[in-house]
Design a protein around this motif. Structure first.
Motif, PDB file in Angstrom:
ATOM      1  N   GLU A 103       0.967  -1.193  -0.073  1.00  0.00           N
ATOM      2  CA  GLU A 103       0.153  -0.063  -0.083  1.00  0.00           C
ATOM      3  C   GLU A 103       0.992   1.286   0.072  1.00  0.00           C
ATOM      4  OE1 GLU A 103      -3.087   0.370  -0.148  1.00  0.00           O
ATOM      5  OE2 GLU A 103      -3.868  -1.542  -0.060  1.00  0.00           O
ATOM      6  N   GLY A 104       2.190   0.987   0.084  1.00  0.00           N
ATOM      7  CA  GLY A 104       3.041   2.368   0.182  1.00  0.00           C
ATOM      8  C   GLY A 104       3.813   2.730   1.170  1.00  0.00           C
ATOM      9  N   ALA A 105       3.800   1.860   2.233  1.00  0.00           N
ATOM     10  CA  ALA A 105       4.758   2.003   3.494  1.00  0.00           C
ATOM     11  C   ALA A 105       6.032   1.853   2.905  1.00  0.00           C
ATOM     12  CB  ALA A 105       4.245   0.897   4.520  1.00  0.00           C
ATOM     13  N   THR A 106       6.916   2.913   3.620  1.00  0.00           N
ATOM     14  CA  THR A 106       8.257   2.763   3.329  1.00  0.00           C
ATOM     15  C   THR A 106       9.053   1.643   3.889  1.00  0.00           C
ATOM     16  OG1 THR A 106       7.972   5.162   3.604  1.00  0.00           O
ATOM     17  CG2 THR A 106      10.125   4.213   3.562  1.00  0.00           C
ATOM     18  N   ASP A 107       8.681   1.135   5.297  1.00  0.00           N
ATOM     19  CA  ASP A 107       9.389   0.031   5.720  1.00  0.00           C
ATOM     20  C   ASP A 107       8.562  -0.382   6.962  1.00  0.00           C
ATOM     21  OD1 ASP A 107      11.384  -1.619   6.434  1.00  0.00           O
ATOM     22  OD2 ASP A 107      13.045  -0.609   5.911  1.00  0.00           O
ATOM     23  N   PHE A 108       9.121  -1.303   7.751  1.00  0.00           N
ATOM     24  CA  PHE A 108       8.262  -1.668   8.945  1.00  0.00           C
ATOM     25  C   PHE A 108       9.150  -2.397   9.900  1.00  0.00           C
ATOM     26  CE2 PHE A 108       8.680  -5.580   6.407  1.00  0.00           C
ATOM     27  CZ  PHE A 108       8.792  -7.002   7.499  1.00  0.00           C
ATOM     28  N   VAL A 109       8.797  -2.194  10.961  1.00  0.00           N
ATOM     29  CA  VAL A 109       9.525  -2.581  12.286  1.00  0.00           C
ATOM     30  C   VAL A 109       8.532  -3.579  13.215  1.00  0.00           C
ATOM     31  CG1 VAL A 109       8.883  -0.505  13.674  1.00  0.00           C
ATOM     32  CG2 VAL A 109      10.876  -2.006  14.125  1.00  0.00           C
ATOM     33  N   MET A 110       8.985  -4.497  13.753  1.00  0.00           N
ATOM     34  CA  MET A 110       8.367  -5.175  14.791  1.00  0.00           C
ATOM     35  C   MET A 110       8.304  -4.901  16.211  1.00  0.00           C
ATOM     36  SD  MET A 110       6.958  -7.506  12.273  1.00  0.00           S
ATOM     37  CE  MET A 110       6.286  -8.947  13.417  1.00  0.00           C
ATOM     38  N   LYS A 111       7.288  -5.099  16.892  1.00  0.00           N
ATOM     39  CA  LYS A 111       7.326  -4.763  18.356  1.00  0.00           C
ATOM     40  C   LYS A 111       7.495  -6.313  19.080  1.00  0.00           C
ATOM     41  CE  LYS A 111       3.416  -1.564  18.502  1.00  0.00           C
ATOM     42  NZ  LYS A 111       2.029  -1.613  18.928  1.00  0.00           N
ATOM     43  N   PRO A 112       8.295  -6.088  20.071  1.00  0.00           N
ATOM     44  CA  PRO A 112       9.220  -4.979  20.595  1.00  0.00           C
ATOM     45  C   PRO A 112      10.338  -4.406  19.661  1.00  0.00           C
ATOM     46  CG  PRO A 112       9.661  -6.916  21.910  1.00  0.00           C
ATOM     47  CD  PRO A 112       8.688  -7.355  20.761  1.00  0.00           C
ATOM     48  N   TRP A 113      10.400  -3.455  19.460  1.00  0.00           N
ATOM     49  CA  TRP A 113      11.724  -3.111  18.727  1.00  0.00           C
ATOM     50  C   TRP A 113      12.929  -2.867  19.331  1.00  0.00           C
ATOM     51  CZ3 TRP A 113       7.467   0.729  19.223  1.00  0.00           C
ATOM     52  CH2 TRP A 113       7.807   1.773  20.211  1.00  0.00           C
ATOM     53  N   HIS A 114      13.763  -3.102  18.731  1.00  0.00           N
ATOM     54  CA  HIS A 114      15.228  -2.815  19.299  1.00  0.00           C
ATOM     55  C   HIS A 114      15.648  -1.296  19.138  1.00  0.00           C
ATOM     56  CE1 HIS A 114      19.612  -2.718  19.139  1.00  0.00           C
ATOM     57  NE2 HIS A 114      19.554  -3.794  19.859  1.00  0.00           N
ATOM     58  N   ASN A 115      15.896  -0.747  20.019  1.00  0.00           N
ATOM     59  CA  ASN A 115      16.046   0.848  20.150  1.00  0.00           C
ATOM     60  C   ASN A 115      17.029   1.262  19.132  1.00  0.00           C
ATOM     61  OD1 ASN A 115      14.216   0.921  21.947  1.00  0.00           O
ATOM     62  ND2 ASN A 115      15.537   1.253  24.014  1.00  0.00           N
ATOM     63  N   GLU A 116      18.117   0.627  19.075  1.00  0.00           N
ATOM     64  CA  GLU A 116      19.352   1.214  18.063  1.00  0.00           C
ATOM     65  C   GLU A 116      18.834   1.167  16.874  1.00  0.00           C
ATOM     66  OE1 GLU A 116      21.565   3.254  18.971  1.00  0.00           O
ATOM     67  OE2 GLU A 116      21.075   3.174  21.210  1.00  0.00           O
ATOM     68  N   ARG A 117      18.390   0.100  16.358  1.00  0.00           N
ATOM     69  CA  ARG A 117      17.819  -0.178  15.070  1.00  0.00           C
ATOM     70  C   ARG A 117      16.570   0.770  14.614  1.00  0.00           C
ATOM     71  NH1 ARG A 117      17.711  -6.769  15.959  1.00  0.00           N
ATOM     72  NH2 ARG A 117      19.691  -7.184  16.181  1.00  0.00           N
ATOM     73  N   LEU A 118      15.757   0.949  15.639  1.00  0.00           N
ATOM     74  CA  LEU A 118      14.631   1.706  15.264  1.00  0.00           C
ATOM     75  C   LEU A 118      15.265   3.107  14.948  1.00  0.00           C
ATOM     76  CD1 LEU A 118      11.800   2.404  15.062  1.00  0.00           C
ATOM     77  CD2 LEU A 118      11.510   3.015  17.377  1.00  0.00           C
TER      78      LEU A 118
END
Length: 400
Positions: free
Chosen positions: A105-120
């Motif tokens: 649908e056009g999202a740039t990227d995604f991140v899963m919960k719980p996220w890793h702070n530095e990676r986010l």
């Protein structure tokens, strides 16, 4: 210390207050300005009113929701409003499958919960850096046009669902509804979801002397005012090999409009008909719209945002709103400018004797819009949701 003027602004959309707090603590320490939204309407208000650089978007807001449908719908709305805005989906319950759907649908990227702070944090910086490097055409001035179509009620969501379903096609559409109900905003939403990369051609039938040469998509406002010669010319264009796509707007009912247009023109335009209800028939939208406009105009005018109490909100829901959303918008701007959140409107629209009349308020709003746009009538008319001839008539009425 980070200069606030250079801080990138991140809007985080998530209904979980604890997750919002954790994200705010992390990102503010890393030099971001963080805004929070807990549902779709609040997110659209922020994006319309403030310069957002990136959105972190959770996909579920209602208690127990796991399908991601709410977030995907908001993703489409955000792209209609700001096509180049980077949106990173944050997902937990919905999993990778729905994140992939969001990417489609056009999202740039995604991140899963719980996220890793530095990676986010790294993902946010990389996304913003990539956006700065990319060469993009200038985005429309969303702060001038404020093109937000907010709807939470069933009577409004039904026509929007039909419009969204037909939007990717090349079918002509007739968008009807009373004045001020949002027809132009709906047409812009349809075009944004059509996949056509070119901007639509906005045409006011009132006073039009010739049809434009462009193909693409035409948003034709007040089609009932089209001169007979232009009606025939438009019918000829629609019969041609490469016709424009016409999104015809009218405040008339289908029977009255059919009587004014020749069958050659009426039949193709009536292939898909989307009717918007008056504001009085969708009272559940009124509190959400009022909140949106109060926030928008508080930012726009640099004034405190009034917080109407329950009695004031109930009074707004009781009013007939003959000019629909346009009238509610004007009333909320007046509330911001005058700071009168403690003076609720009565059901029949009467105000205290020391309050300005509707005519006085309308004159003040027109003067403000003209000054804001350097007395450019076209820009002021678009800002006010009026055609140029309609604005000229009001200017003459008030001696402006």
């Amino acid at each position: 210390m980070t200069d606030p003027a250079t801080q990138p602004t991140v809007l985080f959309v998530d209904d979980d207050a604890d997750i919002q707090s954790a994200a705010r603590l992390l990102l503010t320490r890393r030099g971001f300005r963080v805004l929070a939204a807990h549902d779709a309407a609040e997110a659209l208000t922020h994006v319309a009113a403030e310069p957002i650089d990136l959105v972190l978007l959770d996909l579920n807001y209602a208690p127990g929701a796991t399908t991601g449908a709410e977030g995907l719908a908001l993703l489409r709305d955000l792209h209609a409003l700001r096509p180049a805005l980077p949106i990173i989906v944050v997902t937990g319950h919905s999993g990778v499958a729905i994140a992939v759907a969001a990417m489609r649908e056009g999202a740039t990227d995604f991140v899963m919960k719980p996220w890793h702070n530095e990676r986010l944090v790294t993902l946010l910086h990389d996304t913003l850096d990539r956006r700065r490097r990319e060469t993009r055409p200038p985005e429309p001035d969303t702060h001038a046009a404020e093109p937000v179509l907010i709807a939470v009620s069933a009577p409004m969501r039904a026509p929007l669902a039909l419009a969204d379903r037909i939007a990717p096609t090349r079918a002509h559409m007739l968008l009807s509804g009373p004045p001020g109900s949002g027809k132009t905003l709906l047409a812009r939403r349809i075009h944004a979801r059509s996949g056509d990369p070119h901007p639509p051609v906005l045409i006011d039938a009132d006073g039009l002397s010739a049809l434009p040469a462009e193909r693409g998509t035409w948003i034709l406002r007040g089609i009932e005012s089209l001169a007979p010669t232009l009606q025939r010319a438009l019918a000829d264009r629609l019969d041609g090999a490469a016709p424009p796509r016409v999104l015809a707007l009218s405040s008339l009912g289908a029977e009255e409009l059919a009587a004014r247009l020749p069958p050659r023109l009426w039949l193709p335009l009536d292939a898909v008909r989307v009717a918007l209800p008056p504001l009085a028939e969708r009272p559940d939208d009124i509190p959400v719209l009022a909140t949106h406009f109060l926030h928008y105009f508080a930012i726009r005018h640099g004034l405190p945002e009034p917080v109407p109490d329950a009695a004031a909100i109930d009074a707004l829901r009781q009013r007939p709103w003959p000019q629909n959303v346009r009238e509610l918008r004007a009333a909320m701007e007046r509330m911001v400018v005058l700071g009168d959140a403690d003076a609720p409107l009565s059901p029949d629209g009467d105000r205290a004797h020391d309050s300005p009349t509707l005519a006085e308020s309308e004159r003040a709003l027109i003067e403000s819009a003209l000054r804001r746009h350097g007395f450019n009538v076209s820009h002021a008319a678009r800002d006010l949701g009026l055609t140029r001839p309609a604005l000229y008539r009001r200017m003459a009425r008030y001696g402006l």
